[in-house]
Motif scaffolding. Structure first.
Motif, PDB file in Angstrom:
ATOM      1  N   SER B  35     -10.526 -17.948  65.706  1.00 50.66           N
ATOM      2  CA  SER B  35      -9.775 -18.067  66.959  1.00 50.66           C
ATOM      3  C   SER B  35      -9.383 -16.712  67.533  1.00 50.66           C
ATOM      4  N   GLU B  36      -8.987 -15.774  66.659  1.00 53.93           N
ATOM      5  CA  GLU B  36      -8.606 -14.453  67.165  1.00 53.93           C
ATOM      6  C   GLU B  36      -9.779 -13.734  67.805  1.00 53.93           C
ATOM      7  N   ALA B  37     -10.919 -13.770  67.118  1.00 54.53           N
ATOM      8  CA  ALA B  37     -12.117 -13.113  67.656  1.00 54.53           C
ATOM      9  C   ALA B  37     -12.538 -13.783  68.969  1.00 54.53           C
ATOM     10  N   ALA B  38     -12.376 -15.106  69.044  1.00 56.03           N
ATOM     11  CA  ALA B  38     -12.759 -15.831  70.259  1.00 56.03           C
ATOM     12  C   ALA B  38     -11.870 -15.411  71.434  1.00 56.03           C
ATOM     13  N   GLU B  39     -10.551 -15.309  71.186  1.00 57.69           N
ATOM     14  CA  GLU B  39      -9.624 -14.859  72.249  1.00 57.69           C
ATOM     15  C   GLU B  39     -10.000 -13.460  72.726  1.00 57.69           C
ATOM     16  N   GLU B  40     -10.289 -12.614  71.759  1.00 58.49           N
ATOM     17  CA  GLU B  40     -10.669 -11.234  72.054  1.00 58.49           C
ATOM     18  C   GLU B  40     -11.905 -11.193  72.959  1.00 58.49           C
ATOM     19  N   LEU B  41     -12.889 -12.032  72.640  1.00 56.52           N
ATOM     20  CA  LEU B  41     -14.140 -12.050  73.405  1.00 56.52           C
ATOM     21  C   LEU B  41     -13.919 -12.567  74.828  1.00 56.52           C
ATOM     22  N   VAL B  42     -13.027 -13.569  74.951  1.00 55.52           N
ATOM     23  CA  VAL B  42     -12.717 -14.088  76.288  1.00 55.52           C
ATOM     24  C   VAL B  42     -12.107 -12.971  77.140  1.00 55.52           C
ATOM     25  N   ILE B  69     -21.627 -13.949  80.966  1.00 54.05           N
ATOM     26  CA  ILE B  69     -21.053 -12.669  80.527  1.00 54.05           C
ATOM     27  C   ILE B  69     -20.474 -12.816  79.119  1.00 54.05           C
ATOM     28  N   LEU B  70     -19.776 -13.929  78.919  1.00 53.78           N
ATOM     29  CA  LEU B  70     -19.180 -14.197  77.605  1.00 53.78           C
ATOM     30  C   LEU B  70     -20.258 -14.302  76.521  1.00 53.78           C
ATOM     31  N   LYS B  71     -21.357 -14.948  76.880  1.00 52.71           N
ATOM     32  CA  LYS B  71     -22.443 -15.136  75.917  1.00 52.71           C
ATOM     33  C   LYS B  71     -22.984 -13.784  75.445  1.00 52.71           C
ATOM     34  N   ASN B  72     -23.098 -12.848  76.368  1.00 54.03           N
ATOM     35  CA  ASN B  72     -23.541 -11.506  75.985  1.00 54.03           C
ATOM     36  C   ASN B  72     -22.571 -10.853  75.013  1.00 54.03           C
ATOM     37  N   LYS B  73     -21.270 -11.044  75.262  1.00 54.24           N
ATOM     38  CA  LYS B  73     -20.263 -10.485  74.367  1.00 54.24           C
ATOM     39  C   LYS B  73     -20.365 -11.121  72.979  1.00 54.24           C
ATOM     40  N   ILE B  74     -20.623 -12.434  72.958  1.00 52.17           N
ATOM     41  CA  ILE B  74     -20.745 -13.144  71.680  1.00 52.17           C
ATOM     42  C   ILE B  74     -21.954 -12.623  70.901  1.00 52.17           C
TER      43      ILE B  74
END
Lengths: 99, 196
Positions: B35-42, B69-74
């Protein structure tokens, strides 16, 4: 040369379940070479465990996709109020910097 | 378009978080599983979107653009953690312990059960959340790189070529990771979901 080729074919045709399930998994991702397809068909004729494996990983794939779609369409989980505030702050800061 | 009419009226950064933040968070969480990494990516994706507003053509929806854009970050994050994992055992398939699913002769060492025909509980609706939780539990038992490979393949439909490039592995290694991952997931879901 010829003998080596025959040995390779023999090995593929007689591969155990571990190798056959590798092919069953690989088949979900990429097309298999003809010899592997043939070996797999033959193996599945008499191996009920591998037949069930094949069916199960198919069910699993569909189940995962359906659940992912359902989650996409749902409204939970959501950002916590705290992280929402933090992100908003970061966005405001960066737009200030950009003027 | 009249001059007084501002360009890109469809998009206004101050609305993005409100309108798409939760969907973006779900999208990231499903793939990154933290969850933390997901928030960071958003947050990273939204900031990148602010900077690159000009790339929003208005041809796709605002949501689609932000998710891209998010997908690229992921993918950047998955590439990064695959590099970290490469220094450890899990990508070194040659020295990995043999799959306990099979005996030394390569024959089944565990039972493979027949699952109910109905594919019960996987038809969507309220139960799909429960299935997802069981799936996540099983996925967490896999080495991270195998789980990432599986997610890229099954959730995003990425090709093996794309996944190999992203994770820095050969196709033979990827097929092995996906095979061992699927075999382990199949057994875990059999116990925790399909024959529960």
């Amino acid at each position: 040369m010829m003998i080596r080729r025959i040995a390779t074919i023999w090995k593929i045709l007689n591969a155990p379940c571990r190798e056959m399930t590798l092919l069953l998994s690989r088949e979900q991702d990429d097309p298999l070479p003809a010899l592997e397809v043939f070996a797999l068909r033959l193996h599945l004729l008499y191996c009920s465990a591998c037949r069930r494996y094949k069916r199960n990983i198919g069910v699993m794939r569909r189940a995962v996709r359906r659940a992912a779609d359902a989650l996409d369409a749902s409204s939970t989980p959501a950002l916590s109020p705290e992280s929402r505030r933090r992100i908003k702050q970061a966005m405001d800061d960066s737009s200030d910097l950009q003027g | 378009m009249p001059e007084y009419y501002p360009k890109n009226t469809a998009t206004n950064p101050s609305d993005w978080l409100e309108r798409h933040g939760d969907a973006m968070y779900r999208f990231a969480l499903m793939r990154i599983r933290d969850s933390e990494a997901a928030e960071e990516l958003v947050q990273e994706a939204l900031l990148a979107a602010c900077k690159n507003q000009a790339t929003f053509s208005g041809q796709s929806s605002e949501r689609t653009w932000l998710i891209a854009i998010l997908k690229n970050k992921i993918m950047d994050e998955m590439r990064r953690r695959a590099k970290v994992a490469a220094r450890h055992e899990e990508m070194d398939l040659e020295h990995l312990a043999p799959d306990p699913t099979f005996n030394r002769r390569g024959l089944w060492a565990v039972a493979v059960e027949r699952w109910p025909e109905s594919e019960a509980g996987t038809s969507g609706g309220a139960e799909s959340g429960e299935f997802w939780a069981a799936f996540q539990g099983c996925l967490s038992g896999l080495p991270q790189t195998w789980a990432d490979a599986f997610v890229l393949r099954e959730l995003d439909g990425a090709s093996t070529e794309e996944i190999c490039k992203l994770l820095g592995v050969t196709s033979t290694n990827l097929w092995t990771m996906l095979h061992r991952g699927r075999t382990q997931l199949r057994a875990c879901l059999e116990q925790n979901w399909f024959l529960k």
